[in-house]
Design a protein around this motif. Sequence first.
Motif, PDB file in Angstrom:
ATOM      1  N   SER A 149      -0.037  10.364  -4.242  1.00  0.00           N
ATOM      2  CA  SER A 149       0.811   9.354  -4.876  1.00  0.00           C
ATOM      3  C   SER A 149       1.385   8.441  -3.810  1.00  0.00           C
ATOM      4  O   SER A 149       1.386   8.765  -2.617  1.00  0.00           O
ATOM      5  N   THR A 150       1.885   7.289  -4.260  1.00  0.00           N
ATOM      6  CA  THR A 150       2.459   6.329  -3.332  1.00  0.00           C
ATOM      7  C   THR A 150       3.686   5.675  -3.954  1.00  0.00           C
ATOM      8  O   THR A 150       3.910   5.766  -5.166  1.00  0.00           O
ATOM      9  N   THR A 151       4.479   5.040  -3.139  1.00  0.00           N
ATOM     10  CA  THR A 151       5.648   4.305  -3.605  1.00  0.00           C
ATOM     11  C   THR A 151       5.214   2.972  -4.215  1.00  0.00           C
ATOM     12  O   THR A 151       4.063   2.555  -4.072  1.00  0.00           O
ATOM     13  N   ASP A 152       6.156   2.289  -4.874  1.00  0.00           N
ATOM     14  CA  ASP A 152       5.833   1.036  -5.550  1.00  0.00           C
ATOM     15  C   ASP A 152       5.284  -0.026  -4.594  1.00  0.00           C
ATOM     16  O   ASP A 152       4.436  -0.832  -4.971  1.00  0.00           O
ATOM     17  N   ASP A 153       5.765  -0.038  -3.357  1.00  0.00           N
ATOM     18  CA  ASP A 153       5.301  -1.056  -2.412  1.00  0.00           C
ATOM     19  C   ASP A 153       4.066  -0.613  -1.630  1.00  0.00           C
ATOM     20  O   ASP A 153       3.603  -1.314  -0.735  1.00  0.00           O
ATOM     21  N   GLU A 154       3.530   0.574  -1.960  1.00  0.00           N
ATOM     22  CA  GLU A 154       2.285   1.102  -1.375  1.00  0.00           C
ATOM     23  C   GLU A 154       2.394   1.388   0.123  1.00  0.00           C
ATOM     24  O   GLU A 154       1.391   1.425   0.833  1.00  0.00           O
ATOM     25  N   ASP A 156       4.236   4.231   1.419  1.00  0.00           N
ATOM     26  CA  ASP A 156       4.475   5.651   1.694  1.00  0.00           C
ATOM     27  C   ASP A 156       3.594   6.509   0.791  1.00  0.00           C
ATOM     28  O   ASP A 156       3.547   6.281  -0.428  1.00  0.00           O
ATOM     29  N   TYR A 157       2.926   7.522   1.389  1.00  0.00           N
ATOM     30  CA  TYR A 157       1.947   8.329   0.659  1.00  0.00           C
ATOM     31  C   TYR A 157       2.303   9.806   0.734  1.00  0.00           C
ATOM     32  O   TYR A 157       2.702  10.311   1.792  1.00  0.00           O
ATOM     33  N   ARG A 171       3.296   7.309   6.290  1.00  0.00           N
ATOM     34  CA  ARG A 171       3.968   6.071   5.915  1.00  0.00           C
ATOM     35  C   ARG A 171       3.566   4.958   6.869  1.00  0.00           C
ATOM     36  O   ARG A 171       3.441   5.172   8.082  1.00  0.00           O
TER      37      ARG A 171
END
Length: 225
Positions: A149-154, A156-157, A171
């Motif tokens: 998965s990743t954060t909304d801004d892509e 951080d994984y 990240r």
Amino acid sequence: MGFFADFKAKRAATAAAKAHSAALADWEDDRATLTKLITVFTAASKGEDSVPNSLMQKPGEHTLWSATGIFHETGRTPSQYVGGSTGVSIPVGAGIRFRVGAMRGQVVPGEEQQMDKDQGVVMLTTERLIFTGPNHTREWDFDKLLMASTTDDESDYFLSVSNRQKTSGVRFSVRTGREFNRFLGSATVVNEKGYGALLDELHKLEKEADAVRPVLGGVVAEIGQ
């Protein structure tokens, strides 16, 4: 055209030009990434590495992408002692008193959360993701990957694999993270379906991208979404 009407028209034209420039810049970034994906995965399909390396590579494994990133892993913040003290003060002479006390309380474990561990090189291959830093090394094999998965801004994984209990990940800067996202997705497709399926899809996206290049007052492409 009156003064105010002329002013409003010029302001609208300026806003439209700015919006077009931003949309075009995003399109150009995504289009460049798409071209890079096709080049890299075409090379891999021919048995060529795209990143110089000294890895002990598995049969048929090829390097695809590399960048600097932050490695993080599930950990705990420091434990804390919560409580107070009680006791008596005993006079020993000359105005000096000696305090005898006892601590009462409990140790509260730290909170479990993702914690930065190291900064180093992140390398993506057709078989796995690898982090190498001064203090830590990790690898995530695609055939053991349970969740990504990743954060909304892509940027951080978060990755979970079957051979490790702790969730860990990497990240990047936002720009690097967006490119990594597309390479990671493409690499997992190759791992599951082969080069042919991926390259067919990439060439299809290439044609679609060229057909929706942003024009002033026109549409905006969303390549790679």
